[in-house]
Design an enzyme around this catalytic site. Structure first.
Site, PDB file in Angstrom:
ATOM      1  N   SER A 110     -18.372  42.121  11.134  1.00 38.51           N
ATOM      2  CA  SER A 110     -18.369  40.868  11.904  1.00 38.51           C
ATOM      3  C   SER A 110     -19.686  40.113  11.891  1.00 38.51           C
ATOM      4  O   SER A 110     -19.755  39.006  12.432  1.00 38.51           O
ATOM      5  CB  SER A 110     -17.966  41.152  13.359  1.00 38.51           C
ATOM      6  OG  SER A 110     -16.576  41.407  13.440  1.00 38.51           O
TER       7      SER A 110
ATOM      8  N   LYS B 183     -19.453  36.606  10.750  1.00 36.35           N
ATOM      9  CA  LYS B 183     -19.100  35.512  11.655  1.00 36.35           C
ATOM     10  C   LYS B 183     -20.281  34.561  11.874  1.00 36.35           C
ATOM     11  O   LYS B 183     -20.091  33.410  12.269  1.00 36.35           O
ATOM     12  CB  LYS B 183     -18.623  36.066  12.996  1.00 36.35           C
ATOM     13  CG  LYS B 183     -17.248  36.739  12.955  1.00 36.35           C
ATOM     14  CD  LYS B 183     -16.839  37.223  14.343  1.00 36.35           C
ATOM     15  CE  LYS B 183     -15.401  37.731  14.383  1.00 36.35           C
ATOM     16  NZ  LYS B 183     -15.230  39.047  13.761  1.00 36.35           N
TER      17      LYS B 183
ATOM     18  N   SER C 244     -16.416  38.993  19.614  1.00 34.04           N
ATOM     19  CA  SER C 244     -16.175  39.117  18.175  1.00 34.04           C
ATOM     20  C   SER C 244     -14.689  38.962  17.870  1.00 34.04           C
ATOM     21  O   SER C 244     -14.134  39.648  16.994  1.00 34.04           O
ATOM     22  CB  SER C 244     -16.689  40.468  17.658  1.00 34.04           C
ATOM     23  OG  SER C 244     -16.973  40.409  16.291  1.00 34.04           O
TER      24      SER C 244
END
Length: 400
Positions: A101, A104, A159
């Site tokens: 993640s 991101k 997340s």
């Protein structure tokens, strides 16, 4: 009587005159007559070789520099100065690994400027399709209305892959967003990153590097929206007529699960998948200095290791300030170098070129000096001719 003029100088004599004139121009008397232009200062490169392209740990300790922390087991890591972009130390900076993640952060860099944070949106069922099994979620539900800023908090704090998919839909769809993320990565000089899914979920071929993640973290800190979201510890997420609390999953920021919060921490983003292991982009500020540290996949120490290894690298970076030479730079390469295929590890070399983009000035200076010397030689010839004419005229040798 015929006046005998000096013969036309040959190329050899021209060069000799030019050289003589250059010597005269550089003499104290010539400097007094014609003040020389000061030479422009030539910037020193931040580093002398592409050390980041090499495998293993790279560091250039100076006098009094602390030793690197022992026990850092991550497959790759980077410590960099966020203001200057100088990389202070690294291990396998360009090793391509799954980012989880932390990707991101690139999604936010590419998409934040395109969406109005105040816009309201009713989520459609199809926007929540194709989310990877076992993904982290913030709790976005079809049929509910969300403000874009709420969805961004769901991305940064929880997340939430569900929030990512809805935002990507608002941005033109997953495919469009992936293309934009790839373009953004190249603009920033992140050549190790290949985006397949905008949420960072494991996908074949989806990779990044400790270097690229540091680039994304540094760029994010320069964006007010990004830096605000990534440093938020807790928030409330809407759920129809009510809301529920959400907490940032970055334990180094919140101090959750027995991890002591790091003083001055600014964020940025953590991640985990079974394939990527634990990954982290962290940034902290102390005494006016901001560091970015990235850690990818520690091999020992359990779930807290990524935070404790980031902590020890941040401590080292602040202690090493001014005592180590940089081993590379996070600065993007010149724009001209970003078009067309590039090797994955070209960023460090290109950054060095970017810092020396006036490297042609010595050649330009030599051309200018040569022109000045040639002009001075011509002046000498003219003066000699004039003196000869005057001398012979005074002697009665007038000519016809």
């Amino acid at each position: 009587m015929v006046i005998r003029y000096l013969p036309r100088p040959s190329s050899v004599s021209t060069a000799a005159l030019a050289l003589g004139a250059l010597v005269l121009l550089s003499s104290p008397a010539a400097a007094t007559d014609v003040p020389a232009e000061p030479a422009p200062p030539r910037p020193l490169p931040a580093y002398s070789s592409a050390l980041l392209d090499r495998p293993g740990v790279q560091v250039r300790p100076g006098p009094g520099a602390p030793g690197l922390p022992s026990g850092v087991s991550a497959l790759a890591w980077v410590v960099a100065d966020a203001q200057t972009g100088e990389v202070l130390a690294a291990r396998d900076a360009h090793r391509q690994l799954p980012p989880a993640s932390t990707l991101k952060s690139l999604f936010a860099l590419a998409t934040l400027p395109r969406l109005d944070a105040r816009m309201q949106h009713v989520v459609d069922e199809h926007e929540l399709e194709d989310i990877g099994e076992g993904s982290s979620m913030v709790g976005v539900a079809a049929g509910r209305t969300y403000q874009v800023s709420d969805l961004w908090r769901g991305v940064f704090l929880s997340s939430g892959n569900d929030a990512v998919h809805v935002l990507a839909g608002l941005n033109g769809g997953l495919d469009t967003t992936v293309r934009q993320m790839r373009v953004k990565a190249r603009e920033l000089g992140a050549r190790d990153t290949h985006v397949v899914s905008p949420d960072g979920y494991d996908a074949p071929g989806q990779v990044s590097s400790a270097y690229d993640l540091a680039v994304f973290g540094r760029a994010g800190l320069a964006d007010p929206q990004f830096s605000s979201y990534c440093s938020t510890r807790t928030a409330k997420f809407p759920a129809g007529g009510w809301s529920y609390p959400i907490q940032n999953t970055n334990r180094l920021l919140t101090g959750a699960d027995g991890v002591t919060p790091y003083p001055g921490l600014l964020g940025v983003k953590n991640g985990y998948t079974s394939h990527a292991g634990s990954t982290l982009i962290s940034a902290a500020q102390r005494d006016g200095r901001t560091l970015v540290v990235t850690v990818m996949n520690p091999q020992a120490g359990g779930g807290r290791a990524v935070y404790e290894e980031a902590r020890s690298l941040l401590d080292w970076g602040f202690a090493a300030a001014g005592k180590v030479g940089p081993v590379g730079s996070l600065l993007p390469p010149p724009k001209a170098d970003r078009t067309g295929p590039q090797p994955a590890h070209a960023a460090g070399k290109a950054a060095l070129s970017a810092q020396s983009d006036d490297s042609d000035w010595p050649a330009m200076l030599m051309v200018g000096a040569g022109a000045a010397a040639l002009l001075a030689g011509c002046v000498v010839v003219v003066r000699r001719r004039a003196a000869t004419v005057a001398r012979r005229t005074r002697a009665g040798d007038r000519g016809d």
